[in-house]
Motif scaffolding. Structure first.
Motif, PDB file in Angstrom:
ATOM      1  N   ARG A  65       0.827  -1.205   0.000  1.00  0.00           N
ATOM      2  CA  ARG A  65       0.000   0.000   0.000  1.00  0.00           C
ATOM      3  C   ARG A  65       0.870   1.268   0.000  1.00  0.00           C
ATOM      4  O   ARG A  65       0.547   2.250  -0.656  1.00  0.00           O
ATOM      5  CB  ARG A  65      -0.928   0.007   1.230  1.00  0.00           C
ATOM      6  CG  ARG A  65      -2.067  -0.994   1.135  1.00  0.00           C
ATOM      7  CD  ARG A  65      -2.834  -1.112   2.453  1.00  0.00           C
ATOM      8  NE  ARG A  65      -3.957  -2.024   2.335  1.00  0.00           N
ATOM      9  CZ  ARG A  65      -5.224  -1.657   2.147  1.00  0.00           C
ATOM     10  NH1 ARG A  65      -5.535  -0.362   2.083  1.00  0.00           N
ATOM     11  NH2 ARG A  65      -6.185  -2.550   2.043  1.00  0.00           N
ATOM     12  N   ARG A  66       1.962   1.222   0.773  1.00  0.00           N
ATOM     13  CA  ARG A  66       2.849   2.376   0.814  1.00  0.00           C
ATOM     14  C   ARG A  66       3.477   2.654  -0.558  1.00  0.00           C
ATOM     15  O   ARG A  66       3.700   3.811  -0.925  1.00  0.00           O
ATOM     16  CB  ARG A  66       3.956   2.143   1.852  1.00  0.00           C
ATOM     17  CG  ARG A  66       4.768   3.391   2.178  1.00  0.00           C
ATOM     18  CD  ARG A  66       5.890   3.084   3.136  1.00  0.00           C
ATOM     19  NE  ARG A  66       6.916   2.242   2.529  1.00  0.00           N
ATOM     20  CZ  ARG A  66       8.041   1.882   3.139  1.00  0.00           C
ATOM     21  NH1 ARG A  66       8.248   2.253   4.396  1.00  0.00           N
ATOM     22  NH2 ARG A  66       8.924   1.125   2.531  1.00  0.00           N
ATOM     23  N   LYS A  67       3.752   1.596  -1.288  1.00  0.00           N
ATOM     24  CA  LYS A  67       4.374   1.766  -2.603  1.00  0.00           C
ATOM     25  C   LYS A  67       3.449   2.525  -3.551  1.00  0.00           C
ATOM     26  O   LYS A  67       3.898   3.249  -4.433  1.00  0.00           O
ATOM     27  CB  LYS A  67       4.732   0.394  -3.190  1.00  0.00           C
ATOM     28  CG  LYS A  67       5.573   0.459  -4.455  1.00  0.00           C
ATOM     29  CD  LYS A  67       6.069  -0.924  -4.843  1.00  0.00           C
ATOM     30  CE  LYS A  67       6.991  -0.822  -6.041  1.00  0.00           C
ATOM     31  NZ  LYS A  67       7.556  -2.149  -6.415  1.00  0.00           N
ATOM     32  N   LYS A  68       2.133   2.371  -3.371  1.00  0.00           N
ATOM     33  CA  LYS A  68       1.158   3.023  -4.244  1.00  0.00           C
ATOM     34  C   LYS A  68       0.646   4.353  -3.674  1.00  0.00           C
ATOM     35  O   LYS A  68      -0.198   5.014  -4.273  1.00  0.00           O
ATOM     36  CB  LYS A  68      -0.031   2.088  -4.482  1.00  0.00           C
ATOM     37  CG  LYS A  68       0.348   0.776  -5.155  1.00  0.00           C
ATOM     38  CD  LYS A  68      -0.855  -0.156  -5.253  1.00  0.00           C
ATOM     39  CE  LYS A  68      -0.477  -1.493  -5.890  1.00  0.00           C
ATOM     40  NZ  LYS A  68      -1.640  -2.423  -5.959  1.00  0.00           N
ATOM     41  N   LEU A  69       1.182   4.751  -2.546  1.00  0.00           N
ATOM     42  CA  LEU A  69       0.689   5.936  -1.845  1.00  0.00           C
ATOM     43  C   LEU A  69       1.022   7.227  -2.593  1.00  0.00           C
ATOM     44  O   LEU A  69       2.128   7.397  -3.103  1.00  0.00           O
ATOM     45  CB  LEU A  69       1.333   5.981  -0.449  1.00  0.00           C
ATOM     46  CG  LEU A  69       1.004   7.175   0.439  1.00  0.00           C
ATOM     47  CD1 LEU A  69      -0.447   7.128   0.884  1.00  0.00           C
ATOM     48  CD2 LEU A  69       1.946   7.200   1.637  1.00  0.00           C
ATOM     49  N   ASP A  70       0.045   8.144  -2.637  1.00  0.00           N
ATOM     50  CA  ASP A  70       0.296   9.501  -3.128  1.00  0.00           C
ATOM     51  C   ASP A  70       0.904  10.279  -1.965  1.00  0.00           C
ATOM     52  O   ASP A  70       0.200  10.758  -1.085  1.00  0.00           O
ATOM     53  CB  ASP A  70      -1.014  10.142  -3.592  1.00  0.00           C
ATOM     54  CG  ASP A  70      -0.816  11.568  -4.110  1.00  0.00           C
ATOM     55  OD1 ASP A  70       0.336  12.066  -4.058  1.00  0.00           O
ATOM     56  OD2 ASP A  70      -1.803  12.183  -4.553  1.00  0.00           O
ATOM     57  N   ILE A  71       2.221  10.391  -1.965  1.00  0.00           N
ATOM     58  CA  ILE A  71       2.920  10.933  -0.800  1.00  0.00           C
ATOM     59  C   ILE A  71       2.617  12.412  -0.553  1.00  0.00           C
ATOM     60  O   ILE A  71       2.884  12.931   0.532  1.00  0.00           O
ATOM     61  CB  ILE A  71       4.440  10.730  -0.917  1.00  0.00           C
ATOM     62  CG1 ILE A  71       4.981  11.446  -2.164  1.00  0.00           C
ATOM     63  CG2 ILE A  71       4.781   9.251  -0.956  1.00  0.00           C
ATOM     64  CD1 ILE A  71       6.489  11.417  -2.243  1.00  0.00           C
ATOM     65  N   ALA A  72       2.068  13.102  -1.554  1.00  0.00           N
ATOM     66  CA  ALA A  72       1.772  14.532  -1.386  1.00  0.00           C
ATOM     67  C   ALA A  72       0.360  14.772  -0.869  1.00  0.00           C
ATOM     68  O   ALA A  72      -0.023  15.914  -0.617  1.00  0.00           O
ATOM     69  CB  ALA A  72       1.974  15.264  -2.709  1.00  0.00           C
ATOM     70  N   SER A  73      -0.413  13.704  -0.698  1.00  0.00           N
ATOM     71  CA  SER A  73      -1.813  13.853  -0.294  1.00  0.00           C
ATOM     72  C   SER A  73      -2.001  13.565   1.194  1.00  0.00           C
ATOM     73  O   SER A  73      -1.805  12.420   1.638  1.00  0.00           O
ATOM     74  CB  SER A  73      -2.700  12.904  -1.099  1.00  0.00           C
ATOM     75  OG  SER A  73      -3.998  12.851  -0.559  1.00  0.00           O
ATOM     76  N   PRO A  74      -2.419  14.557   1.997  1.00  0.00           N
ATOM     77  CA  PRO A  74      -2.680  14.296   3.425  1.00  0.00           C
ATOM     78  C   PRO A  74      -3.817  13.302   3.615  1.00  0.00           C
ATOM     79  O   PRO A  74      -3.786  12.491   4.543  1.00  0.00           O
ATOM     80  CB  PRO A  74      -3.011  15.670   3.989  1.00  0.00           C
ATOM     81  CG  PRO A  74      -3.396  16.513   2.812  1.00  0.00           C
ATOM     82  CD  PRO A  74      -2.612  15.973   1.656  1.00  0.00           C
ATOM     83  N   ASP A  75      -4.824  13.361   2.742  1.00  0.00           N
ATOM     84  CA  ASP A  75      -5.938  12.413   2.858  1.00  0.00           C
ATOM     85  C   ASP A  75      -5.464  10.980   2.655  1.00  0.00           C
ATOM     86  O   ASP A  75      -5.898  10.061   3.363  1.00  0.00           O
ATOM     87  CB  ASP A  75      -7.024  12.746   1.825  1.00  0.00           C
ATOM     88  CG  ASP A  75      -7.770  14.024   2.161  1.00  0.00           C
ATOM     89  OD1 ASP A  75      -7.717  14.445   3.332  1.00  0.00           O
ATOM     90  OD2 ASP A  75      -8.388  14.602   1.249  1.00  0.00           O
TER      91      ASP A  75
END
Length: 450
Positions: free
Chosen positions: A393-403
């Motif tokens: 899940r972390r690999k697919k995370l949008d790191i710039a999105s707080p949500d």
């Protein structure tokens, strides 16, 4: 076959001592003659050549500079270089034409049937060199366990270097295998030397002929050389999985060690290993425990961690097949340490399928563990392991999105990953200090503006 290229005017400078000695000898004879005959007259200096004679001389040199005979052509090229700008202006277009022609001729050897023949010779030589190196590495008499095989390491290094010479730059290595390729490459190297001497601008990729040849590595299909189709397909699939799907917590140093190991295995024909997060966790925990308890061994004083098999099984991996440990400054250093130790070296080239590397401590006190296995691939499987699912899940995370961070924080909390949950909730607030849901998730009251 022409001699290796020499810098222009070398012929002249190498003959200079002889010329100098002859001049000194002649001067002594002249002085003795004057002393013995008193009034003898020094003959007048010869008149300079006429313009017509000089033009004819340049015409002859220009003609000979295009001659197909190496000796005659090089003699003319050297003579033109002694004439300064006049000679260089004549030689420059001649060298440019020949360089282009020789470059095309060399590239033709790397196409079609000529390439197929070269590729076969390359594969045969690579396989032969691999066999010799592997035989030495796995021979306990030549490369014993005692003293980490120090007595046999020089021979191992020599044989591995022979494999590397062929593997890393196959088109350059092919010069040793095919006389015609060597002849054409030497001619092109000669052209480059003279091109530089007359001020001809060379293409950026042709400063060094061997570097230019190295660009043809893919044409030799080295990744398939000397291995069967099944192993080749495995290597391709593992490489693709690492690039696209595999999730791991390995840091840069741990990954560097695994990459170095896989690069070495591919060169030696041993096959790629899958990076397995469960083995990474087991390895990292063992490194940490060694550092905390002050020991350096495969057998742990903690009963439940007694063997590497037990440690890997605790992380969900069954079928562990080996372990290396080292103290090193970084992951590459750990690899080289194992390479220089017979038992560890054999372990890295063993018939495993998966592996993981884990580090603990900081330089100079870093400890590394490398675990191997051969029975429990993660590829194309769904495994009930929250830590693995988190990494995916972390690999697919949008790191710039707080949500997005908050969603992952909620999932982590629900799956017992408290540390990761707090990390992503804090990240959401850092990205958006007024994020109401993230603040509530952390149990903080929202700060109202005055």
């Amino acid at each position: 076959m022409p001699a290796r290229p020499r810098r222009p005017l070398q012929l002249f400078t190498r003959r200079w001592p002889l010329v100098a000695s002859l001049c000194v000898g002649g001067l002594l004879v002249l002085l003795l003659g004057i002393a013995s005959h008193g009034a003898a007259q020094v003959p007048p200096a010869p008149a300079p050549p006429s313009d017509a004679a000089q033009k004819e001389y340049l015409k002859v040199l220009a003609r000979d500079a295009k001659d197909q005979t190496d000796a005659k052509r090089l003699k003319a090229w050297e003579a033109l270089l002694t004439l300064g700008d006049t000679g260089a202006s004549i030689l420059k277009p001649i060298v440019e034409v020949k360089l282009g022609r020789d470059r095309v001729a060399l590239e033709e050897q790397l196409k079609g049937q000529e390439l197929a023949r070269l590729r076969k010779k390359f594969e045969e030589a690579l396989v032969e060199r691999r066999k010799a190196a592997i035989a030495c590495i796995f021979d306990p008499k030549r490369y014993p366990d005692e003293n980490h095989g120090a007595v046999g390491q020089p021979e191992v290094d020599r044989l591995v270097q022979r494999v590397r010479e062929a593997w890393e730059r196959p088109a350059v290595f092919a010069r040793q295998l095919e006389p015609k390729l060597e002849q054409l490459a030497a001619l092109l190297e000669e052209d480059v030397v003279y091109a530089e001497s007359v001020g001809l601008a060379l293409p950026a990729d042709l400063q060094q002929v061997n570097d230019w040849l190295a660009a043809f590595t893919s044409r030799f299909e080295r990744d398939a050389a000397g291995i069967n189709g099944t192993q080749h397909d495995w290597n391709v699939a593992v490489t693709k999985w690492h690039a696209e799907e595999m999730a791991t917590s390995a840091d840069a140093s741990e990954r560097a060690c695994m990459d170095a190991t896989n690069t070495y295995r591919l060169m030696m024909g041993a096959g790629a290993l899958e990076i397995d997060e469960r083995l990474v966790r087991a390895a990292r925990k063992h490194s940490k425990e060694m550092g905390e308890l002050g020991y350096f061994a495969h057998d742990s004083p903690v009963a439940e961690n007694a063997s590497f098999g037990a440690r890997c099984a605790r992380e969900g991996y069954s079928g562990a097949s080996g372990e290396n440990i080292a103290g090193a400054g970084d992951g590459t250093g750990a690899f080289h340490g194992w390479y220089s130790s017979s038992g560890h070296h054999r372990n890295m080239l063993g018939g495993h399928r998966q592996f993981g590397v884990g580090r603990a401590g900081e330089f100079p006190g870093s400890l590394f563990t490398q675990n191997f296995g051969g029975s429990d691939s993660l590829r194309d499987r769904t495994i009930e392991d929250p830590q693995l699912e988190y990494l995916a899940r972390r690999k697919k995370l949008d790191i710039a999105s707080p949500d997005a961070h908050l969603v992952l924080a909620i999932w982590c909390k629900a799956n017992g990953l408290a540390k990761q949950s707090n990390l992503h909730a804090e990240t959401a607030v850092a990205l958006d200090p007024g994020h109401v849901k993230a603040l509530e998730f952390l149990g903080r009251a929202r700060i109202k503006s005055p």
